[in-house]
Design a protein around this motif. Structure first.
Motif, short mmCIF file in Angstrom:
data_model
loop_
_atom_site.label_atom_id
_atom_site.label_comp_id
_atom_site.label_asym_id
_atom_site.label_seq_id
_atom_site.Cartn_x
_atom_site.Cartn_y
_atom_site.Cartn_z
N GLU A 85 0.81 -1.22 0.00
CA GLU A 85 0.00 0.00 0.00
C GLU A 85 0.84 1.26 0.00
OE1 GLU A 85 -2.92 -0.24 3.03
OE2 GLU A 85 -4.03 -1.78 1.92
N GLN A 86 2.11 1.11 0.36
CA GLN A 86 2.97 2.30 0.37
C GLN A 86 3.65 2.50 -0.98
OE1 GLN A 86 4.70 0.83 4.17
NE2 GLN A 86 4.83 3.01 4.63
N HIS A 87 3.21 1.76 -1.95
CA HIS A 87 3.72 1.88 -3.33
C HIS A 87 5.23 1.69 -3.41
CE1 HIS A 87 0.17 3.62 -5.62
NE2 HIS A 87 -0.25 2.98 -4.55
N VAL A 88 5.68 0.62 -2.78
CA VAL A 88 7.09 0.33 -2.82
C VAL A 88 7.21 -1.16 -3.14
CG1 VAL A 88 7.14 -0.08 -0.32
CG2 VAL A 88 9.24 0.46 -1.47
N HIS A 89 8.26 -1.55 -3.83
CA HIS A 89 8.43 -3.00 -4.07
C HIS A 89 9.89 -3.42 -3.91
CE1 HIS A 89 8.97 -2.56 -8.74
NE2 HIS A 89 9.68 -1.69 -8.07
N ALA A 90 10.03 -4.70 -3.56
CA ALA A 90 11.38 -5.24 -3.36
C ALA A 90 11.68 -6.18 -4.53
CB ALA A 90 11.42 -6.01 -2.06
N ILE A 91 12.84 -6.04 -5.12
CA ILE A 91 13.20 -6.88 -6.27
C ILE A 91 14.46 -7.67 -5.93
CG2 ILE A 91 13.71 -6.87 -8.74
CD1 ILE A 91 12.62 -3.94 -8.69
N PRO A 92 14.35 -9.01 -5.90
CA PRO A 92 15.57 -9.79 -5.64
C PRO A 92 16.49 -9.74 -6.86
CG PRO A 92 13.56 -11.13 -5.47
CD PRO A 92 13.18 -9.86 -6.11
N LEU A 93 17.71 -9.29 -6.67
CA LEU A 93 18.68 -9.26 -7.77
C LEU A 93 19.85 -10.15 -7.37
CD1 LEU A 93 18.66 -5.41 -8.45
CD2 LEU A 93 17.55 -7.17 -9.81
N ASP A 94 20.84 -10.20 -8.22
CA ASP A 94 21.99 -11.05 -7.93
C ASP A 94 22.77 -10.52 -6.73
OD1 ASP A 94 23.95 -12.93 -8.24
OD2 ASP A 94 25.11 -11.71 -9.65
N VAL B 261 15.04 -2.26 -2.88
CA VAL B 261 13.70 -1.80 -2.49
C VAL B 261 13.54 -0.38 -3.00
CG1 VAL B 261 12.07 -1.57 -0.59
CG2 VAL B 261 13.98 -3.17 -0.39
N GLU B 262 12.58 -0.17 -3.86
CA GLU B 262 12.44 1.18 -4.44
C GLU B 262 10.97 1.49 -4.70
OE1 GLU B 262 14.63 1.08 -8.12
OE2 GLU B 262 13.17 -0.23 -9.06
N PRO B 263 10.67 2.77 -4.92
CA PRO B 263 9.26 3.14 -5.12
C PRO B 263 8.73 2.65 -6.45
CG PRO B 263 10.69 5.06 -5.37
CD PRO B 263 11.56 3.93 -4.93
N ILE B 264 7.41 2.44 -6.48
CA ILE B 264 6.78 1.96 -7.71
C ILE B 264 6.44 3.16 -8.63
CG2 ILE B 264 4.61 0.92 -8.55
CD1 ILE B 264 4.70 -0.91 -6.07
N ASP B 265 6.22 4.32 -8.01
CA ASP B 265 5.68 5.43 -8.79
C ASP B 265 6.70 6.20 -9.62
OD1 ASP B 265 3.26 4.78 -7.76
OD2 ASP B 265 3.33 6.22 -6.12
#
Ligand SMILES: O=P(O)(O)OC[C@H]1O[C@H](O[C@H]2O[C@H](CO)[C@@H](O)[C@H](O)[C@H]2O)[C@H](O)[C@@H](O)[C@@H]1O
Length: 921
Positions: free
Chosen positions: A798-807, A812-816
């Motif tokens: 709901e806070q418009h943030v997402h976590a992306i697993p990378l190598d 963790v960065e904003p979606i907007d």
């Protein structure tokens, strides 16, 4: 083009006429006792009104109103026996949720050669029967011998007459949906792929088996999959029924008896899936579609994909998909997921199951999940939630049969003056029959005014799961009946056998309520059929109530117009029964109309055609993105485009494009001189504007590019922007929003940091990074990181943030604010003549985007859409590397700064030594 519909059981099977037995379906055959053999010992079927013998003390439910010591018993414990009803001949069809599995248990089909030991319950039954026989023997009474498979048995089947009949196993909902779609002309040629649902070892190598296969293929468009009895038994009775079915329905987590960790039957599951895949591959032709169904065949999509990389494959899971916490208990969890991911499109009944699947893949496979599907290394797999439904047309047709009317009349007479609650369920734990009976018992105990006025008719289909449940349920029935029955009334009618279709339809039409208390269920189509049958077309316009477990997929379609219950909450269920029975006609009609609307909207035919057309669409889309179908960048075409334009915008990714990738937590000391030279060269032309986009911080990019003065920069993946010629950065993101999510995310990251020695957290301006490349135990750190990413994605959505697993890290960065939003801002400023640099006032007619990562894909898509809409004359999108892509062109070899530098100078000077250039890239 053919559609292959692969499901474990074919809609048809064969039945044999053995010497000395009457043909199947004849009146005399109906009087035969059910087959007895060592796998399915002979069991006495109870008559319609016969109470069961009380063997053990059934469980009690709580009550606040204990008028007597035990609220579930009355004083006299009266029992009564009424004469059984006469059953008519079999109807033409089976109810949608067909009978329980009878694989290997029929007298008119061969016996199984699978020699796996029978489950303990069966052994126990056999022992009981043997003991009884012994006892009867002592009394001088001889018993018929149980059937045992032998060579003569095999010979008999190899030469017996046989005929193709409708199978009573398998997924009735799927069959009806396919038939409806076909009838409506929405499905062209289709071929079923499946097993006969009977043991075939006895017929191995015989002409008989060949003839059966040929007949099914030529007359019924069905491809028969053959496997050994042992494989089938291990696959179905063991892996499917004892591991997958319970786990998918949340039956394992803390259960000490759980078999989820045992995988000895896994190899049979693999074998059977492989037999399906081989059959499909052998018959597949370019353009054909493969649609695989349900939890029995989870590996088939992956196996087919391996052999046919270009095939169009769909998969639909009919049962529920559990939460990742449950799914991860499976020992072969990765193999199962990877099998499913061989499909282009994976369908689930409802959003909840789709979400669970996406989360599970993101947690267990570290795949990037988006609402549309999963980005794998080399492919995108789409997901879809689409509930199956019933076929109102055929239902309507069958309802008009005389037999249905006859049964309606019989029931009207027998139950005159009584309210009827009805149900037809499989007798396994998942279906919650026990909970239903306990709730009903509680209802009668709490509502004396209803005793004598209401009857629960429970049809229970036996399953291979012969267990204490069977005895427990029978005991509860006995107890309720002995509590409240009298000479003319029996509160529960318990049929431990299936009823034919005509009786089923009559039952649904005459009911005042249907009660479904499944602990989990993909979709409960019985409730759809019930609602349909309540329209008054035959029988009275009852508009009866639906009491429905909130744990069924169906419940999410009905918008609260059903009486939704938690089957474990007996008190609430008892209350729902009362509400159902006492509801006013107006309210009943209001609710029923809404429910009826939903049922008519989500029909089987709609489900079938929607899935097929979505599969077509996603296939096209995925194929378009596929590397192999995206052409290599043509230098000559690029040169032409460049030459005929006057206002050019380049958006170039940094790492992986201008320079090779470096560790995210280390600074890049300096950009290669060659790259800087090329950029400066390009910028010498006033008509060129260049932006470099990166996930790095603003100060890092400043340092790397300070020797390219007119270059524009996008930092932290779009959160910061520095326009060409400007010396200051603009923060694009809303700093207040960033501050707020950072606080919550930091807490989560710290939790995982404490459990991952050697990991560290990097705090960027608009993003946070959990680095674990240098963790002491890398494997363990990777697991923590995956959990950490899911945790953040669940908690902070709901806070418009997402976590992306990378190598080696989790970003963790904003979606907007993304590279795309930054690119769009730059473009619109240039179009509007608002660029800070005086040179950049006219609209863009050439847009080139070059990149290599997932983030860049979205920029490609955006750029291509500008071309498509005619907003930019020439759009060139180029993907580097070997991922499948949205870009219109690729450079297949990864491009280092050096390589990149080799082709951009030609853009500037317009020299195009075609063949030489092309081969260099
Ligand atoms: O008992 P199985 O042979 O292992 O098959 C499982 C069940 O498959 C069908 O039910 C499933 O699909 C239905 C239609 O999509 C859905 O409504 C239901 O929730 C699923 O469980 C079949 O109808 C059942 O009889 C089988 O038990």
């Amino acid at each position: 083009m053919t559609v292959f519909i692969a499901s474990l059981f074919l809609p048809k099977t064969v039945h044999f006429t053995l010497p000395g037995t009457p043909p199947r379906g004849s009146h005399s055959e109906k009087k035969q006792p059910p087959p007895a053999d060592d796998r399915f010992p002979l069991e006495r079927q109870p008559s319609l009104f016969q109470p069961q013998v009380n063997l053990t003390t059934p469980p009690h439910t709580p009550t606040e109103e204990r008028k007597r010591d035990d609220p579930f018993t009355n004083e006299d414990g009266l029992r009564i026996q009424l004469p059984p009803l006469q059953l008519p001949a079999d109807g033409l069809r089976a109810p949608i949720d067909r009978n329980s599995p009878t694989w290997g248990g029929r007298a008119d089909q061969p016996k199984s050669r699978a020699n796996s030991p029978p489950p303990p319950s069966i052994l126990e039954n056999i022992r009981n029967i043997q003991a009884k026989a012994k006892e009867l023997g002592r009394q001088g009474i001889t018993q018929p011998r149980t059937l045992v498979r032998s060579d003569s048995h095999d010979r008999v089947f190899a030469h017996a007459n046989w005929k193709v009949s409708s199978a009573d196993q398998g997924n009735g909902g799927l069959r009806n949906a396919a038939e409806a779609a076909s009838r409506e002309g929405k499905l062209g040629d289709y071929t079923w792929v499946g097993t006969l649902g009977m043991p075939t070892d006895a017929l191995l190598g015989t002409q008989q088996l060949q003839d059966i296969e040929d007949r099914l293929a030529t007359e019924h468009d069905m491809l028969t999959v053959f496997c050994s009895d042992k494989d089938f038994d291990g696959h179905y009775s063991h892996f499917c029924k004892q591991i997958l079915w319970p786990v998918f329905h949340y039956q394992i987590p803390d259960n000490p008896k759980s078999k989820a960790y045992e995988d000895h039957s896994w190899k049979y599951y693999v074998n059977l899936n492989q037999a399906f895949a081989d059959k499909i591959v052998k018959n597949w032709k370019r353009g054909d579609v493969v649609w695989v169904h349900d939890y029995h065949l989870l590996l088939v999509p992956g196996m087919v994909r391996k052999k046919l990389p270009d095939a169009k494959i769909g998969f639909f899971l009919h049962v529920a998909f559990p939460s990742s916490e449950v799914f991860r208990c499976l020992a072969v969890r990765k193999e199962l997921l990877e099998g499913m991911l061989g499909a282009n499109l994976i369908g689930f009944q409802i959003h909840e199951y789709t979400r669970h699947f996406l989360q599970t893949c993101s947690r267990l496979l570290s795949a990037e999940a988006t609402p549309d599907g999963l980005q794998l290394e080399d492919r995108f797999v789409d997901v879809l939630n689409l509930p199956i439904g019933i076929d109102p047309v055929s239902l309507s047709h069958h309802r008009k049969e005389d037999e249905v009317k006859r049964w309606l009349d019989i029931m009207r007479e027998r139950y005159a003056g009584k309210k009827l609650i009805v149900a037809r369920d499989k007798l396994d734990h998942v279906r919650g029959v026990r909970q239903k009976l306990l709730s009903y018992e509680l209802f009668l105990n709490k509502n004396p005014e209803w005793r004598d006025k209401v009857v629960l008719i429970q049809v229970a289909l036996s399953t291979s799961e012969k267990s204490e449940l069977d005895a427990t349920v029978s005991d509860i029935v006995t107890r309720v009946n002995s509590s409240w029955a009298n000479l003319a009334y029996q509160p529960v009618v318990y049929l431990k056998q299936d009823i034919d279709y005509a009786q089923y339809l009559a039952l649904l039409s005459i009911a005042d309520a249907l009660m479904i208390t499944s602990q989990r269920e993909g979709m409960n189509l019985t409730s759809h059929e019930y609602l349909f049958c309540q329209d008054g077309e035959i029988g009275d316009k009852k508009h009866g109530s639906l009491i429905l477990s909130e744990f069924t997929g169906t419940s999410s379609l009905f918008g609260g117009n059903e009486l939704s219950v938690n089957p474990w909450d007996y008190r609430a269920c008892a209350e729902a029964i009362r509400t159902a029975l006492e509801m006013g006609d107006k309210e009943k009609e209001r609710r029923w109309s809404k429910l009826y609307e939903a049922v008519n909207h989500h029909t089987g035919s709609h489900w079938f055609t929607e899935f097929m057309s979505r599969l077509d669409r996603v296939y096209e889309e995925q194929h378009r993105r596929d590397q192999t179908s995206v052409p290599r960048l043509s230098m000559s075409a690029l040169g032409q485009q460049y030459k005929r334009t006057d206002r050019r915008l380049f958006i170039l990714d940094f790492e992986g494009t201008l320079v090779s990738w470096g560790p995210v937590n280390q600074i890049i000391p300096v950009s290669p001189q060659r790259t800087l030279d090329v950029l400066n060269d390009l910028l010498l032309d006033d008509r060129n504007t260049i932006y470099v986009m990166s996930g790095r911080r603003p100060e890092e990019l400043d340092r790397l590019f300070h020797r390219v003065p007119n270059l524009g920069l996008i930092a932290e993946n779009g959160c910061f922007l520095k326009d060409c010629g400007s010396s200051t950065w603009t923060e694009m993101a809303d700093s207040e929003q960033i501050r707020s999510w950072k606080e919550s995310v930091k807490n989560i990251l710290t939790y995982y940091l404490e459990r991952t020695p050697g990991a560290e957290i990097e705090d960027r301006r608009c993003s946070l990074i959990f680095h674990y490349k240098s963790a002491e135990d890398y494997e363990a750190a990777m697991r923590q990181a995956t959990d950490c990413a899911s945790h953040i994605n669940d908690a902070c959505e709901e806070q418009h943030v997402h976590a992306i697993p990378l190598d080696g890290c989790v970003l963790v960065e904003p979606i907007d604010w993304t590279k795309t939003t930054a690119a769009a801002r730059i473009f619109s400023d240039l179009q509007d003549g608002m660029a800070p640099d005086e040179r950049h006032k006219s609209p863009v007619d050439f847009l080139m985007v070059i990149g290599d990562g997932r983030e860049d894909e979205k920029v490609f898509k955006w750029a291509n859409s500008l071309g498509g809409e005619g907003m930019v004359k020439e759009v060139v999108t180029v993907s580097l590397g070997s991922r499948n892509t949205e870009a219109a062109a690729t450079l297949t070899q990864g491009v280092s700064g050096k390589r990149f530098a080799t082709f951009l100078p030609f853009v500037r000077v317009g020299q195009w030594p075609r063949s030489k250039r092309d081969s260099q890239c």
